[in-house]
Scaffold this motif. Structure first.
Motif, PDB file in Angstrom:
ATOM      1  N   VAL A   1       0.925  -1.279  -0.128  1.00 48.64           N
ATOM      2  CA  VAL A   1      -0.172  -0.158  -0.061  1.00 48.64           C
ATOM      3  C   VAL A   1       1.045   1.191  -0.088  1.00 48.64           C
ATOM      4  O   VAL A   1       1.685   1.395   0.979  1.00 48.64           O
ATOM      5  CB  VAL A   1      -1.007   0.149   1.152  1.00 48.64           C
ATOM      6  CG1 VAL A   1      -1.762   1.367   1.319  1.00 48.64           C
ATOM      7  CG2 VAL A   1      -1.674  -1.261   1.402  1.00 48.64           C
TER       8      VAL A   1
ATOM      9  N   ARG B   1      -1.432  -1.419  -3.962  1.00 43.55           N
ATOM     10  CA  ARG B   1      -2.650  -0.412  -3.871  1.00 43.55           C
ATOM     11  C   ARG B   1      -1.839   0.815  -3.776  1.00 43.55           C
ATOM     12  O   ARG B   1      -1.237   1.225  -2.969  1.00 43.55           O
ATOM     13  CB  ARG B   1      -3.629  -0.702  -2.898  1.00 43.55           C
ATOM     14  CG  ARG B   1      -4.430  -1.941  -3.016  1.00 43.55           C
ATOM     15  CD  ARG B   1      -5.299  -1.559  -3.790  1.00 43.55           C
ATOM     16  NE  ARG B   1      -6.225  -2.980  -4.077  1.00 43.55           N
ATOM     17  CZ  ARG B   1      -7.421  -3.385  -3.529  1.00 43.55           C
ATOM     18  NH1 ARG B   1      -8.094  -2.383  -3.230  1.00 43.55           N
ATOM     19  NH2 ARG B   1      -8.202  -4.303  -3.839  1.00 43.55           N
TER      20      ARG B   1
ATOM     21  N   ALA C   1      -7.197  -0.673   2.413  1.00 44.82           N
ATOM     22  CA  ALA C   1      -6.381  -1.177   1.132  1.00 44.82           C
ATOM     23  C   ALA C   1      -5.607  -2.500   1.663  1.00 44.82           C
ATOM     24  O   ALA C   1      -5.521  -3.140   1.005  1.00 44.82           O
ATOM     25  CB  ALA C   1      -5.413   0.047   0.523  1.00 44.82           C
TER      26      ALA C   1
ATOM     27  N   ALA D   1      -7.716   4.717  -5.158  1.00 44.08           N
ATOM     28  CA  ALA D   1      -7.012   3.806  -4.885  1.00 44.08           C
ATOM     29  C   ALA D   1      -7.111   2.668  -6.290  1.00 44.08           C
ATOM     30  O   ALA D   1      -7.970   2.884  -6.933  1.00 44.08           O
ATOM     31  CB  ALA D   1      -7.789   2.711  -3.647  1.00 44.08           C
TER      32      ALA D   1
ATOM     33  N   SER E   1      -5.410  -0.623  -8.219  1.00 37.58           N
ATOM     34  CA  SER E   1      -4.310  -1.823  -7.846  1.00 37.58           C
ATOM     35  C   SER E   1      -4.040  -2.156  -9.100  1.00 37.58           C
ATOM     36  O   SER E   1      -4.975  -2.185 -10.282  1.00 37.58           O
ATOM     37  CB  SER E   1      -5.694  -2.998  -7.381  1.00 37.58           C
ATOM     38  OG  SER E   1      -6.585  -3.147  -7.946  1.00 37.58           O
TER      39      SER E   1
END
Length: 296
Positions: free
Chosen positions: A225, A244, A274, A293, A295
């Motif tokens: 993250v 993330r 996340a 966010a 990914s």
């Protein structure tokens, strides 16, 4: 053939140049490749498998190397870095200039691959991973960053550490010892680059800002993250993988000594949500889902 490469910057800078260094190695398999970079990066340089020798070079200073057959500027756009390489009297020089203009809005990994491609040295931007290491199952939280603008508040990191539980290891450099103590309760690790690389390589999750440790997580395919601000992830973030990225979509002063306003808009709940998703759970209760966010 003797090749001199200049990349006298930090850990993240080194790791984003790995595809270019490996492309250079493939193009010249029998050459002696010397990398001018900070000496403290020796452990990371050794893991790249593309460099024969590290020439300790801290920033834009005269390079102690004479008459390479080829000099490659992977440091910056110039003119200082270019002139330092010219001073070594290379037979040939690869650098940005009239032939390859500098592009402001370009991902750092792609930038150097593009430069070498213009000189008939193909590179694969995805060839940036390091050999896997044994898994340790830790959750690594790294609160430090090179500039204050990229440092999310210590109190927020501490809240994340409390929620993620006893498996968290808080990491930092010796200069960040006070920050590590402020964030961590329990296990911490300070200094020792090789140990940090192994720890991140074997972790089940990394939580950090836009700093070198984020690039280590990318290199080892460790889920992460990453909190971005003031620089957008499109320029320095992970391009693929189990990551993330949290970003508010605003840019600011990279060299400011205080956290970027956009970075401060990322809440503890956003980070925990996340992290929980990457650890295999659902959304964290109370997530502040308004932070952007992404990914890979």
């Amino acid at each position: 053939m003797r090749i001199l490469v200049l990349r006298a910057l930090g850990l993240g800078d080194l790791l984003t140049a790995v595809p270019a260094l490996r492309g250079l190695r493939r193009a010249h398999p029998d050459a002696e490749i010397t990398l001018a970079a900070p000496g403290w990066l020796a452990e990371a340089v050794a893991r790249i498998d593309a460099v024969d020798a590290l020439l300790p070079t801290e920033g834009l200073v005269p390079i102690d190397y004479e008459s390479p057959d080829l000099a490659v500027n992977l440091h910056g756009r110039g003119p200082q870095s270019t002139e330092l390489l010219r001073a070594t009297r290379p037979e040939r020089l690869i650098t940005h200039g009239a032939h390859v203009p500098w592009a402001e809005r370009q991902h750092e990994v792609v930038r150097w691959c593009r430069l070498l491609a213009q000189f008939d040295i193909p590179c694969d931007p995805d060839d940036l991973h390091l050999p896997p290491r044994p898994r340790n199952g830790a959750i690594v939280v790294h609160p430090g960053a090179s500039h204050g603008s990229r440092r999310w508040p210590a109190a927020r990191y501490a809240a994340v550490v409390r929620e993620l539980g006893p498996g968290v290891v808080v990491t930092g450099s010796p200069a960040e010892a006070a920050l590590v103590r402020a964030v961590g309760r329990g296990h911490s690790r300070i200094g020792d680059l090789g140990g940090l690389l192994d720890l991140v390589a074997g972790a089940k999750l990394v939580v950090c800002g836009d700093t070198g440790v984020a690039h280590v997580a990318t290199a080892y395919r460790t889920p992460s993250v990453v909190l971005f601000g003031p620089v957008p992830p499109a320029l320095w973030g992970p391009r693929s993988g189990p990551h993330r990225v949290l970003w508010r979509g605003t840019t600011g002063d990279t060299f400011a000594d205080r956290p970027d306003p956009g970075l401060l808009k990322i809440g503890v709940g956003d980070v925990l949500s996340a992290a929980h998703a990457l650890l295999g759970g659902g959304p964290w209760p109370g997530s502040e889902s308004s932070a952007r966010a992404m990914s890979g």
